[in-house]
Design an enzyme around this catalytic site. Structure first.
Site, short mmCIF file in Angstrom:
data_model
loop_
_atom_site.label_atom_id
_atom_site.label_comp_id
_atom_site.label_asym_id
_atom_site.label_seq_id
_atom_site.Cartn_x
_atom_site.Cartn_y
_atom_site.Cartn_z
N GLU A 63 0.87 -1.20 0.00
CA GLU A 63 0.00 0.00 0.00
C GLU A 63 0.90 1.24 0.00
O GLU A 63 1.71 1.41 0.90
CB GLU A 63 -0.91 -0.01 1.24
CG GLU A 63 -1.64 1.29 1.52
CD GLU A 63 -2.57 1.76 0.40
OE1 GLU A 63 -3.45 0.98 -0.01
OE2 GLU A 63 -2.39 2.90 -0.07
N CYS A 189 -20.37 3.24 -3.80
CA CYS A 189 -21.49 3.85 -3.08
C CYS A 189 -22.39 4.67 -4.00
O CYS A 189 -22.32 5.91 -4.03
CB CYS A 189 -21.05 4.70 -1.91
SG CYS A 189 -22.48 5.07 -0.86
N CYS A 367 -26.36 0.83 1.93
CA CYS A 367 -26.13 2.23 1.59
C CYS A 367 -26.99 3.09 2.51
O CYS A 367 -28.21 3.14 2.33
CB CYS A 367 -26.52 2.45 0.13
SG CYS A 367 -26.11 4.08 -0.44
C1 LIG Z 1 -18.04 9.71 -0.98
C2 LIG Z 1 -18.11 8.26 -0.63
C3 LIG Z 1 -19.15 7.80 0.16
C4 LIG Z 1 -19.25 6.46 0.51
N1 LIG Z 1 -20.25 6.06 1.33
C5 LIG Z 1 -20.31 4.78 1.73
C6 LIG Z 1 -21.29 4.37 2.68
O1 LIG Z 1 -22.10 5.17 3.15
N2 LIG Z 1 -21.32 3.08 3.07
C7 LIG Z 1 -20.42 2.17 2.58
O2 LIG Z 1 -20.47 1.01 3.00
N3 LIG Z 1 -19.47 2.53 1.67
C8 LIG Z 1 -19.40 3.80 1.24
N4 LIG Z 1 -18.41 4.19 0.35
C9 LIG Z 1 -17.63 3.17 -0.38
C10 LIG Z 1 -16.48 2.56 0.39
O3 LIG Z 1 -15.64 3.55 0.91
C11 LIG Z 1 -15.70 1.64 -0.55
O4 LIG Z 1 -16.60 0.77 -1.21
C12 LIG Z 1 -14.68 0.80 0.20
O5 LIG Z 1 -13.72 1.64 0.80
C13 LIG Z 1 -14.01 -0.20 -0.73
O6 LIG Z 1 -12.93 -0.83 -0.13
P1 LIG Z 1 -11.74 -1.43 -1.03
O7 LIG Z 1 -10.77 -2.03 -0.10
O8 LIG Z 1 -12.31 -2.25 -2.11
O9 LIG Z 1 -11.12 -0.14 -1.74
P2 LIG Z 1 -10.37 1.07 -1.04
O10 LIG Z 1 -10.77 1.20 0.39
O11 LIG Z 1 -10.59 2.25 -1.91
O12 LIG Z 1 -8.85 0.62 -1.04
C14 LIG Z 1 -8.11 0.40 -2.19
C15 LIG Z 1 -6.64 0.59 -1.81
O13 LIG Z 1 -5.79 0.14 -2.87
C16 LIG Z 1 -4.69 1.01 -2.93
N5 LIG Z 1 -4.11 0.90 -4.27
C17 LIG Z 1 -4.64 1.31 -5.44
N6 LIG Z 1 -3.79 1.03 -6.45
C18 LIG Z 1 -2.71 0.45 -5.88
C19 LIG Z 1 -1.50 -0.09 -6.41
N7 LIG Z 1 -1.22 -0.05 -7.72
N8 LIG Z 1 -0.63 -0.65 -5.54
C20 LIG Z 1 -0.91 -0.72 -4.21
N9 LIG Z 1 -2.02 -0.22 -3.67
C21 LIG Z 1 -2.92 0.36 -4.50
C22 LIG Z 1 -5.26 2.38 -2.63
O14 LIG Z 1 -4.25 3.27 -2.19
C23 LIG Z 1 -6.28 2.05 -1.54
O15 LIG Z 1 -5.73 2.17 -0.25
C24 LIG Z 1 -18.28 5.54 0.02
C25 LIG Z 1 -17.20 6.00 -0.76
C26 LIG Z 1 -17.12 7.34 -1.07
C27 LIG Z 1 -15.95 7.83 -1.89
#
Ligand SMILES: Cc1cc2nc3c(=O)[nH]c(=O)nc-3n(C[C@H](O)[C@H](O)[C@H](O)COP(=O)(O)OP(=O)(O)OC[C@H]3O[C@@H](n4cnc5c(N)ncnc54)[C@H](O)[C@@H]3O)c2cc1C
Length: 438
Positions: A63, A189, A367
């Site tokens: 990360e 979201c 949501c």
């Molecule tokens: C405005 C907003 C409102 C939201 N509201 C809600 C809500 O009310 N309820 C809810 O449940 N969810 C909500 N979400 C959605 C939720 O935040 C995401 O669905 C969730 O964080 C997804 O988790 P993830 O681990 O898949 O991705 P992320 O948490 O986005 O993590 C992905 C990670 O991968 C890393 N990464 C990317 N590319 C690379 C690379 N090449 N090498 C190494 N690391 C890399 C990034 O730095 C990041 O840390 C919301 C999101 C937003 C933006």
């Protein structure tokens, strides 16, 4: 400008923090039993669970970012109900202690040789791989962005660099159109693009400016929300509060110097409409992570190609996926990540024992549709788009208690439950509250 450069290049900046885990750019040990790509919601949750399953020394998380953000709270930050600072913590403090933090960006994944290459040229091999790389934001696909963020009146809750601009634009609103967009791509979201509209409406009423505002939700979708039960309630709200909904309208250009937003009419190809704005909230187009898209792990579009029941990769049995980067046919949310983390934990523990995965993910996602500064409709549903509600009450109704859950309880559940691998979604509580009937 620095913030915008960050948006363009998606590079992390910040000061290194030391903590209990180990971290370095070039790792001495190049092989891990369990390698996790991405340290967002899914990556950290699975890192914590894998540490418990196989010992911290066998797990590494790649990360690059110095800060970890609780993204769901950005909806409230954009409306001034929470501070941006409260949404982030140093990544060092959320890394499971003892787990190796590889502070680099993954450049290439090669599942045929069980290796990953990072942007500093390091090659890391693995026995098992969990991919949790999230979804990619594409502000640059809208003409005039990200430069338009340098002008006031334009904000976006989807990035830490732009979320406070939403709040500034709202505070500075005088009179005219307040426009909220939803792009023509999958998003994370899917409720967030309209939650900020309801909050803005509430803010403008509170400050006596609502009569001078024309509030518009211009969405690429043919519906207000994908699940009928909740969409019906939302249509009632938009009618009651005089919010204009323009379906099948896709934002393609922002002319910040003239305060104009250009939308294409998706039902009339080639036709565009220009709207003047006093405030514009942009939800950017999004797409698969380029590293996955460029690898053999991708499906035809670029998402991580996993089995929808057990989250194991369809072609490479030692590869697993979680969260926004996958092609799981459910809404991309942190709530979905929580439910998936429990299933994936079970899948991996069975595979390590040479047993077949037995638990099935039902597509649970949630949501919290924030409709004002003290009300929320808590949408919860499954793969079939059927409501899968935790509480034995009608959750399509706006409720104050659900707002407190969203604003006060869920952040704790995230930082202290999900990220520590202790929260696998509300499934067990749902069963209990419905006396075993759901
Ligand atoms: C405005 C907003 C409102 C939201 N509201 C809600 C809500 O009310 N309820 C809810 O449940 N969810 C909500 N979400 C959605 C939720 O935040 C995401 O669905 C969730 O964080 C997804 O988790 P993830 O681990 O898949 O991705 P992320 O948490 O986005 O993590 C992905 C990670 O991968 C890393 N990464 C990317 N590319 C690379 C690379 N090449 N090498 C190494 N690391 C890399 C990034 O730095 C990041 O840390 C919301 C999101 C937003 C933006």
């Amino acid at each position: 400008m620095a913030a915008l450069r960050g948006l363009r290049q998606c590079r992390s900046t910040g000061i290194a923090m030391s903590h209990f885990h180990t971290s370095s750019c070039v790792s001495a040990k190049q092989h891990y039993k369990m390698l996790v790509l991405g340290g967002g919601s899914g990556g950290i949750a699975m890192g914590a669970r894998m540490k418990r399953m196989m010992g911290a020394e066998n797990v590494a998380i790649v990360e690059p970012s110095e800060m970890h953000y609780y993204q769901p709270i950005w909806t409230l930050v954009g409306a001034g109900a929470k501070t941006a600072a409260s949404s982030g913590r140093p990544t060092a403090t959320v890394m499971p202690s003892g787990v190796k933090w590889v502070k680099s960006k993954v450049q290439e994944i090669n599942p045929d040789t069980n290796t990953v290459r990072t942007d500093d040229g390091t090659e890391i091999s693995y026995e098992y791989l969990i991919v949790a790389l999230g979804i990619q934001l594409h502000y640059e696909k809208i003409k005039g962005l990200p430069e338009a963020f340098e002008h006031p009146k334009v904000g976006s809750n989807y990035s830490i660099q732009t979320v406070e601009k939403t709040w500034k634009a709202l505070q500075n609103f005088k009179e005219g159109n307040a426009i909220f967009s939803f792009p023509n791509t999958p998003v994370k979201c899917a409720g967030a693009p309209q939650k900020i509209m309801y909050l803005s409406d509430a803010y403008l009423r509170k400050t006596g400016k609502r009569a001078k505002a024309n509030i518009m939700y211009n969405t690429s979708l043919p519906v207000l929300f994908g699940i009928k039960k909740y969409a019906d309630s939302l249509w009632d709200i938009v009618k009651r509060r005089d919010l204009q909904v323009n379906l099948r309208h896709n934002l393609i250009e922002v002319r910040a110097d003239k305060c104009e937003a250009v939308f294409e009419d998706l039902d009339k190809p080639g036709e565009t409409k220009v709207f003047e704005y006093e405030m514009l909230h942009v939800t950017p187009p999004m797409g698969p992570n380029p590293v996955i898209k460029g690898s053999r792990l991708a499906d035809g579009i670029g998402w991580l190609d996993v089995n929808k029941d057990n989250l194991q990769h369809k072609t490479y049995p030692n590869v697993f996926g979680i969260g926004d980067c996958t092609n799981l046919p459910t809404a991309k949310t942190a709530a979905a990540v929580a439910a998936q983390s429990a299933i994936l934990n079970r899948t991996i523990s069975r595979i390590l024992k040479n047993e077949k995965p037995d638990k099935k993910y039902d597509g649970y996602t949630s949501c919290p549709l924030v409709t004002s500064y003290n009300t929320v409709i808590l949408a919860e549903f499954d793969y079939n788009g059927q409501p899968l509600e935790t509480f034995p009450i009608n959750q399509a109704k706006e409720r104050r208690i659900m707002y407190h859950m969203k604003a006060d309880l869920m952040p704790h559940l995230y930082w202290h439950g999900l990220l520590r691998g202790l929260w696998g979604g509300p499934g067990p509580y749902r069963k209990l509250l419905h006396l075993g009937m759901k």
